[in-house]
Design a protein around this motif. Sequence first.
Motif, PDB file in Angstrom:
ATOM      1  N   ILE A 272       0.734  -1.190  -0.001  1.00 25.13           N
ATOM      2  CA  ILE A 272       0.065   0.011  -0.061  1.00 25.13           C
ATOM      3  C   ILE A 272       0.923   1.216   0.032  1.00 25.13           C
ATOM      4  O   ILE A 272       1.967   1.246   0.882  1.00 25.13           O
ATOM      5  N   HIS A 273       0.714   2.251  -0.944  1.00 23.67           N
ATOM      6  CA  HIS A 273       1.236   3.293  -1.192  1.00 23.67           C
ATOM      7  C   HIS A 273       1.225   4.147   0.288  1.00 23.67           C
ATOM      8  O   HIS A 273       0.077   4.299   0.564  1.00 23.67           O
ATOM      9  N   ARG A 274       2.242   4.858   0.768  1.00 20.59           N
ATOM     10  CA  ARG A 274       2.258   5.983   1.969  1.00 20.59           C
ATOM     11  C   ARG A 274       1.261   7.091   1.429  1.00 20.59           C
ATOM     12  O   ARG A 274       1.904   7.495   0.422  1.00 20.59           O
ATOM     13  N   SER A 275       0.498   7.389   2.214  1.00 17.14           N
ATOM     14  CA  SER A 275      -0.455   8.620   1.944  1.00 17.14           C
ATOM     15  C   SER A 275       0.128   9.786   3.130  1.00 17.14           C
ATOM     16  O   SER A 275      -0.366  10.874   2.910  1.00 17.14           O
ATOM     17  N   ASP A 276       0.466   9.451   4.046  1.00 15.31           N
ATOM     18  CA  ASP A 276       0.723  10.372   5.277  1.00 15.31           C
ATOM     19  C   ASP A 276       1.923  11.378   4.778  1.00 15.31           C
ATOM     20  O   ASP A 276       1.612  12.606   5.006  1.00 15.31           O
TER      21      ASP A 276
ATOM     22  N   LEU B  38      -6.803  -7.492  11.218  1.00 21.33           N
ATOM     23  CA  LEU B  38      -5.493  -7.206  11.881  1.00 21.33           C
ATOM     24  C   LEU B  38      -4.588  -8.086  10.800  1.00 21.33           C
ATOM     25  O   LEU B  38      -4.702  -9.196  10.301  1.00 21.33           O
ATOM     26  N   ALA B  39      -3.570  -7.289  10.589  1.00 18.48           N
ATOM     27  CA  ALA B  39      -2.496  -7.665   9.551  1.00 18.48           C
ATOM     28  C   ALA B  39      -1.202  -7.270  10.240  1.00 18.48           C
ATOM     29  O   ALA B  39      -1.011  -6.450  11.123  1.00 18.48           O
ATOM     30  N   VAL B  40      -0.037  -7.850   9.726  1.00 18.43           N
ATOM     31  CA  VAL B  40       1.548  -7.312  10.181  1.00 18.43           C
ATOM     32  C   VAL B  40       1.762  -6.717   8.988  1.00 18.43           C
ATOM     33  O   VAL B  40       1.749  -6.923   7.729  1.00 18.43           O
ATOM     34  N   PHE B  41       2.616  -5.618   9.304  1.00 17.51           N
ATOM     35  CA  PHE B  41       3.258  -4.761   8.111  1.00 17.51           C
ATOM     36  C   PHE B  41       4.407  -4.136   8.319  1.00 17.51           C
ATOM     37  O   PHE B  41       4.931  -4.359   9.750  1.00 17.51           O
ATOM     38  N   LYS B  42       5.338  -3.884   7.696  1.00 11.71           N
ATOM     39  CA  LYS B  42       6.583  -3.150   7.682  1.00 11.71           C
ATOM     40  C   LYS B  42       6.590  -2.045   6.675  1.00 11.71           C
ATOM     41  O   LYS B  42       6.074  -1.974   5.530  1.00 11.71           O
ATOM     42  N   GLU B  43       7.518  -0.968   6.876  1.00  5.90           N
ATOM     43  CA  GLU B  43       7.596   0.190   6.221  1.00  5.90           C
ATOM     44  C   GLU B  43       8.689   0.190   5.312  1.00  5.90           C
ATOM     45  O   GLU B  43       9.865  -0.318   5.950  1.00  5.90           O
ATOM     46  N   ASP B  44       8.785   0.769   4.373  1.00  3.50           N
ATOM     47  CA  ASP B  44       9.876   1.106   3.542  1.00  3.50           C
ATOM     48  C   ASP B  44       9.575   2.290   2.836  1.00  3.50           C
ATOM     49  O   ASP B  44       8.786   3.155   3.175  1.00  3.50           O
TER      50      ASP B  44
ATOM     51  N   TYR C  20       3.659   0.623   2.759  1.00  8.28           N
ATOM     52  CA  TYR C  20       3.508  -0.348   3.589  1.00  8.28           C
ATOM     53  C   TYR C  20       3.539  -1.610   2.854  1.00  8.28           C
ATOM     54  O   TYR C  20       2.919  -1.831   1.950  1.00  8.28           O
ATOM     55  N   ARG C  21       4.125  -2.770   3.512  1.00  5.25           N
ATOM     56  CA  ARG C  21       4.167  -4.196   2.814  1.00  5.25           C
ATOM     57  C   ARG C  21       3.375  -4.871   4.085  1.00  5.25           C
ATOM     58  O   ARG C  21       3.850  -5.138   4.994  1.00  5.25           O
ATOM     59  N   LEU C  22       2.072  -5.425   3.636  1.00  6.50           N
ATOM     60  CA  LEU C  22       1.396  -6.260   4.570  1.00  6.50           C
ATOM     61  C   LEU C  22       1.555  -7.792   4.110  1.00  6.50           C
ATOM     62  O   LEU C  22       1.523  -8.285   3.027  1.00  6.50           O
ATOM     63  N   ALA C  23       1.297  -8.534   5.297  1.00  6.70           N
ATOM     64  CA  ALA C  23       1.027  -9.758   5.190  1.00  6.70           C
ATOM     65  C   ALA C  23      -0.019 -10.423   6.296  1.00  6.70           C
ATOM     66  O   ALA C  23      -0.012  -9.707   7.365  1.00  6.70           O
ATOM     67  N   GLY C  24      -0.978 -11.197   5.734  1.00  7.62           N
ATOM     68  CA  GLY C  24      -2.266 -11.381   6.700  1.00  7.62           C
ATOM     69  C   GLY C  24      -1.563 -12.278   8.067  1.00  7.62           C
ATOM     70  O   GLY C  24      -0.447 -12.900   7.977  1.00  7.62           O
TER      71      GLY C  24
END
Length: 183
Positions: free
Chosen positions: A69-73, A115-121, A125-129
């Motif tokens: 998911i592209h960062r929008s903040d 709820l999912a797990v994510f890491k930022e780069d 956001y890169r998510l995994a269920g």
Amino acid sequence: MTTAEHEPREPVRQVWHFALLALVGFMVIACLALSGRAPLLTSFNNVAPAGPVPAGIVPDYGDDWSVIIHRSDWNARAATLLGRTGEGNPLRMGWVVREWSFLGLPLFATRQGDLAVFKEDSYGYRLAGLTEDQRAAIERRGGPGWFPFWRHCWGWIAVAAVAVFAWAELRWQARRRAVLGIM
């Protein structure tokens, strides 16, 4: 006595409420310059962080991340300038949300899933269920915490400021009409 002395005088103009418009203008300009949100009324996916992942529950997925998911903040330049790229942050839990914004100001968000797990780069956001067992283990350890709704609706501060401006301006206009006898 002349007739000019009997004429009602216009009350002194009150301008304190124009500071509210300046605040709204600053908020909109800052959001459009710093965030990755579109300037028009839009809806898009975002991530609402829920806290750190409890130790030992979720493994590091390596390069196997299912959703990006592209960062929008923050837009990329502002994130780099402010050191908010997310690089090096640990895994966190969060929800995928559908966020609505206008003029770059976030107005509302609803949860899109579990709820999912994510890491930022630097991209976003890169998510995994999470599996049912992982979700149950997280719940046993205290759960993910509150859904941070305020993070996705603070744009209503600008709407409230415009409403207070309109109320103060109409109130002053009514006093002016009463003093001048214009009804």
